[in-house]
Design a protein around this motif. Structure first.
Motif, PDB file in Angstrom:
ATOM      1  N   SER A  12       0.808  -1.205   0.000  1.00 34.95           N
ATOM      2  CA  SER A  12       0.000   0.000   0.000  1.00 34.95           C
ATOM      3  C   SER A  12       0.849   1.266   0.000  1.00 34.95           C
ATOM      4  CB  SER A  12      -0.917   0.017   1.226  1.00 34.95           C
ATOM      5  OG  SER A  12      -1.653   1.216   1.295  1.00 34.95           O
ATOM      6  N   LEU A  18      -6.482   1.515   0.663  1.00 39.29           N
ATOM      7  CA  LEU A  18      -6.231   0.411   1.587  1.00 39.29           C
ATOM      8  C   LEU A  18      -7.403   0.222   2.541  1.00 39.29           C
ATOM      9  CD1 LEU A  18      -4.353  -1.719   2.845  1.00 39.29           C
ATOM     10  CD2 LEU A  18      -3.387   0.119   4.259  1.00 39.29           C
ATOM     11  N   THR A  40      -0.129  -5.510   6.006  1.00 39.38           N
ATOM     12  CA  THR A  40       0.111  -4.473   5.006  1.00 39.38           C
ATOM     13  C   THR A  40       1.589  -4.101   5.006  1.00 39.38           C
ATOM     14  OG1 THR A  40      -0.398  -2.682   6.556  1.00 39.38           O
ATOM     15  CG2 THR A  40      -2.216  -3.568   5.261  1.00 39.38           C
ATOM     16  N   LYS A  42       3.920  -1.089   3.580  1.00 35.21           N
ATOM     17  CA  LYS A  42       3.797   0.252   3.030  1.00 35.21           C
ATOM     18  C   LYS A  42       5.125   0.753   2.467  1.00 35.21           C
ATOM     19  CE  LYS A  42      -0.067   1.487   6.018  1.00 35.21           C
ATOM     20  NZ  LYS A  42      -0.628   2.449   6.990  1.00 35.21           N
ATOM     21  N   GLN A  68      -3.991  -3.034  -3.349  1.00 35.56           N
ATOM     22  CA  GLN A  68      -4.794  -2.200  -2.458  1.00 35.56           C
ATOM     23  C   GLN A  68      -6.087  -1.713  -3.113  1.00 35.56           C
ATOM     24  OE1 GLN A  68      -2.381   1.228  -1.554  1.00 35.56           O
ATOM     25  NE2 GLN A  68      -2.275   1.906  -3.686  1.00 35.56           N
TER      26      GLN A  68
END
Length: 238
Positions: A12, A18, A40, A42, A68
């Motif tokens: 994401s 998300l 997740t 990032k 996402q």
């Protein structure tokens, strides 16, 4: 490994997308005696490095690697996918859209597809074909065996490392990982979907700047498989 656990793994860089993706996950019916978790990653440097990082940190047998901007609409998704995996232990990888043949030029959407998908996009640069060009299958076993699946959602029953040394960006990871599963003796399935199980909201996130670079890597590594269908590929690997 926890055989009664599903993990959703999502790269994401956009909190709004998300959060919507996770909202749909929380609407899913969870099979009895199973658990889920959401991981997740990032601002990763590449999708393969992100997926490897999440894979080794998670003990769930069933992992759903997804974008996402993918929203799972089929509330019975987990039960339906699980039934396919349990029907044949050789099925190691499952996707929503697949291809029974590898295109001679390596580009997935240049050949007929099977599966189903809602696509929320009007951008002409998005490389998805019209839905009326998909090949819909109503096979008795509820799925089609394919050579490749599209990477917007890839569900695994076994952990195989993603090739982060070759794939340092965001393209062709799905094709490489599909072949990886076939080379390790697993089958790849695309469920029969009278109605799409997922929506891909890909309006603003399509970036093909490095696509051709990794396409050439794919063609070089798997040149002997180009133009072959799934039966020919399996036979060549046996």
């Amino acid at each position: 490994m926890d055989n009664h656990k599903f993990a959703f793994i999502i790269c994401s860089n956009n909190s709004i997308m998300l959060n919507e993706c996770i909202f749909y996950i929380h609407q899913l019916i969870i099979p009895k005696n199973y658990d889920i978790e959401i991981l997740t990653v990032k601002n990763a440097s590449s999708i393969t490095s992100a997926y490897n990082e999440a894979m080794v940190s998670c003990n769930a047998k069933y992992k759903i690697y997804m974008h996402q901007d993918v929203f799972i609409l089929n509330r019975n998704f987990l039960n339906d996918a699980l039934s396919i995996f349990l029907s044949d232990p050789k099925i190691g990888l499952l996707g929503m859209v697949g291809y029974t043949k590898i295109s001679p030029d390596g580009i997935m959407w240049h050949i007929p597809r099977c599966g189903n998908l809602y696509l929320s996009s009007s951008a002409p640069a998005v490389p998805y074909p019209p839905l009326d060009t998909y090949s819909y299958s109503l096979e008795q076993d509820g799925y089609s065996s394919v050579a490749l699946i599209d990477g917007f959602l890839m569900m695994t029953a076994y952990d195989l490392r993603w090739d982060e040394e070759t794939l340092t960006g965001w393209d062709f990871y799905d094709a490489f990982q599909s072949i990886n599963f076939l080379e390790n003796g697993y089958r790849i399935a695309v469920p029969t979907q009278l109605y799409p199980w997922c929506l891909h909201d890909s309006d603003h996130f399509c970036n093909l700047i490095h696509y051709d670079e990794f396409r050439q890597c794919f063609k070089q590594k798997y040149h002997s498989l180009l133009g072959k269908n799934i039966n020919e590929i399996v036979e060549s690997m046996s």
